[in-house]
Design a protein around this motif. Structure first.
Motif, PDB file in Angstrom:
ATOM      1  N   PHE A  43       5.633   0.257  -6.653  1.00 45.71           N
ATOM      2  CA  PHE A  43       5.947   1.529  -7.301  1.00 45.71           C
ATOM      3  C   PHE A  43       6.224   2.616  -6.260  1.00 45.71           C
ATOM      4  CE2 PHE A  43       4.648   5.726  -8.712  1.00 45.71           C
ATOM      5  CZ  PHE A  43       5.544   5.906  -9.751  1.00 45.71           C
ATOM      6  N   LEU A  44       5.390   2.698  -5.231  1.00 48.90           N
ATOM      7  CA  LEU A  44       5.588   3.723  -4.200  1.00 48.90           C
ATOM      8  C   LEU A  44       6.921   3.551  -3.485  1.00 48.90           C
ATOM      9  CD1 LEU A  44       2.013   4.081  -2.694  1.00 48.90           C
ATOM     10  CD2 LEU A  44       3.293   5.785  -3.986  1.00 48.90           C
ATOM     11  N   LEU A  45       7.313   2.308  -3.235  1.00 48.82           N
ATOM     12  CA  LEU A  45       8.614   2.069  -2.601  1.00 48.82           C
ATOM     13  C   LEU A  45       9.756   2.513  -3.511  1.00 48.82           C
ATOM     14  CD1 LEU A  45       7.928  -1.384  -0.908  1.00 48.82           C
ATOM     15  CD2 LEU A  45       8.232   0.840   0.227  1.00 48.82           C
ATOM     16  N   LYS A  46       9.631   2.227  -4.828  1.00 45.81           N
ATOM     17  CA  LYS A  46      10.642   2.703  -5.776  1.00 45.81           C
ATOM     18  C   LYS A  46      10.666   4.228  -5.809  1.00 45.81           C
ATOM     19  CE  LYS A  46      10.649  -1.163  -9.011  1.00 45.81           C
ATOM     20  NZ  LYS A  46      10.270  -1.610 -10.365  1.00 45.81           N
ATOM     21  N   TYR A  47       9.496   4.829  -5.814  1.00 48.51           N
ATOM     22  CA  TYR A  47       9.377   6.290  -5.869  1.00 48.51           C
ATOM     23  C   TYR A  47      10.024   6.936  -4.649  1.00 48.51           C
ATOM     24  CZ  TYR A  47       7.177  10.888  -6.246  1.00 48.51           C
ATOM     25  OH  TYR A  47       6.956  12.234  -6.330  1.00 48.51           O
ATOM     26  N   ILE A  48       9.759   6.382  -3.491  1.00 50.95           N
ATOM     27  CA  ILE A  48      10.324   6.934  -2.251  1.00 50.95           C
ATOM     28  C   ILE A  48      11.838   6.797  -2.234  1.00 50.95           C
ATOM     29  CG2 ILE A  48      10.472   6.561   0.257  1.00 50.95           C
ATOM     30  CD1 ILE A  48       7.462   5.819   0.126  1.00 50.95           C
ATOM     31  N   GLY A  49      12.349   5.680  -2.733  1.00 51.20           N
ATOM     32  CA  GLY A  49      13.777   5.395  -2.649  1.00 51.20           C
ATOM     33  C   GLY A  49      14.620   5.928  -3.783  1.00 51.20           C
ATOM     34  N   ASP A  50      14.024   6.438  -4.848  1.00 50.27           N
ATOM     35  CA  ASP A  50      14.791   6.830  -6.030  1.00 50.27           C
ATOM     36  C   ASP A  50      14.583   8.315  -6.332  1.00 50.27           C
ATOM     37  OD1 ASP A  50      16.037   7.104  -8.479  1.00 50.27           O
ATOM     38  OD2 ASP A  50      15.097   5.339  -9.375  1.00 50.27           O
TER      39      ASP A  50
ATOM     40  N   ARG B  15      11.856  10.433  -8.945  1.00 47.86           N
ATOM     41  CA  ARG B  15      10.986  11.535  -8.512  1.00 47.86           C
ATOM     42  C   ARG B  15      11.218  12.773  -9.374  1.00 47.86           C
ATOM     43  NH1 ARG B  15      12.548   9.848  -3.251  1.00 47.86           N
ATOM     44  NH2 ARG B  15      13.743  11.750  -2.928  1.00 47.86           N
ATOM     45  N   ARG B  16      12.477  13.075  -9.686  1.00 41.76           N
ATOM     46  CA  ARG B  16      12.788  14.215 -10.550  1.00 41.76           C
ATOM     47  C   ARG B  16      12.174  14.036 -11.936  1.00 41.76           C
ATOM     48  NH1 ARG B  16      18.551  14.385  -8.726  1.00 41.76           N
ATOM     49  NH2 ARG B  16      18.551  15.949  -7.105  1.00 41.76           N
ATOM     50  N   LEU B  17      12.316  12.833 -12.485  1.00 44.48           N
ATOM     51  CA  LEU B  17      11.780  12.541 -13.809  1.00 44.48           C
ATOM     52  C   LEU B  17      10.262  12.699 -13.829  1.00 44.48           C
ATOM     53  CD1 LEU B  17      12.155  11.473 -16.719  1.00 44.48           C
ATOM     54  CD2 LEU B  17      11.855   9.179 -15.770  1.00 44.48           C
ATOM     55  N   ILE B  18       9.582  12.145 -12.844  1.00 41.78           N
ATOM     56  CA  ILE B  18       8.121  12.239 -12.773  1.00 41.78           C
ATOM     57  C   ILE B  18       7.696  13.694 -12.611  1.00 41.78           C
ATOM     58  CG2 ILE B  18       6.114  11.668 -11.350  1.00 41.78           C
ATOM     59  CD1 ILE B  18       7.407   8.906 -10.931  1.00 41.78           C
ATOM     60  N   GLN B  19       8.389  14.446 -11.773  1.00 42.38           N
ATOM     61  CA  GLN B  19       8.064  15.863 -11.587  1.00 42.38           C
ATOM     62  C   GLN B  19       8.255  16.637 -12.878  1.00 42.38           C
ATOM     63  OE1 GLN B  19       6.882  17.369  -8.734  1.00 42.38           O
ATOM     64  NE2 GLN B  19       6.646  19.202  -9.960  1.00 42.38           N
TER      65      GLN B  19
END
Length: 182
Positions: A54-61, A65-69
């Motif tokens: 998940f963290l790798l997806k979060y860092i790369g996408d 990140r915008r959606l989660i924020q």
């Protein structure tokens, strides 16, 4: 470790999915003898793998990140709104019993949701009036609206329930960007 214990891990997952045992019962059982329980360590390692993926997806996408924020902001706005509505104790629950704490939280959320509904009805009526005056309502205008307004709410006022009063049905028959939203 995951590879060695995968059949047992799958058996546990299937048992939970079929309702033979609850997830909380498995967690209690696994956590009891965690130092000796190899299955506990295998599940812990699987959790680490899932978090890393998940963290790798979060860092790369960037879009993720915008959606989660965005979703985190919505949740925080609601929590701040509900806290402002909390009566007494400034948002601190004095009860020490879990079921009483849950009850206080549910009542607070009920009040917050009722005020949100009141605000949405008012905003919908205002939007409908604006549209009837010739203002076009588009998604950009709507994106700046939020139902978390308290300025017009008298928290400590007198509230009289008139059950004979007729209420207008809530409609959303205004148009957004050429779409009909009936």
């Amino acid at each position: 470790m995951i590879e060695v214990h995968l059949p047992d891990m799958l058996r546990v997952a299937v048992s939970i999915k079929q309702g033979r045992i609850s997830a909380s019962a498995i967690l209690r059982r696994l956590g009891t003898y965690s130092r000796k329980n190899k299955l506990y360590f295998a599940f812990r390692e699987l959790g680490k793998v899932i978090r890393t993926i998940f963290l790798l997806k979060y860092i790369g996408d960037v879009e993720l990140r915008r959606l989660i924020q965005s979703e985190t902001n919505k949740s925080e706005q609601f929590n701040a709104f509900a806290k402002k509505l909390f009566f007494g104790g400034e948002g601190e629950i004095a009860e020490n019993l879990r079921h009483e704490q849950c009850k206080v939280i549910k009542y607070n959320h009920l009040v917050a949701n009722m005020i949100i509904l009141h605000n949405v009805v008012g905003m919908s009526k205002a939007l409908k009036r604006l549209q009837s005056d010739g203002v076009s309502i588009n998604e950009e205008i709507l994106s700046h609206l939020a139902p978390y307004r308290l300025q017009h709410i008298n928290r400590f006022g007198d509230y009289v329930l008139d059950f004979r009063r007729k209420t207008e049905p809530l409609t959303s028959d205004f148009r957004i960007l050429g779409k009909s939203t009936n």
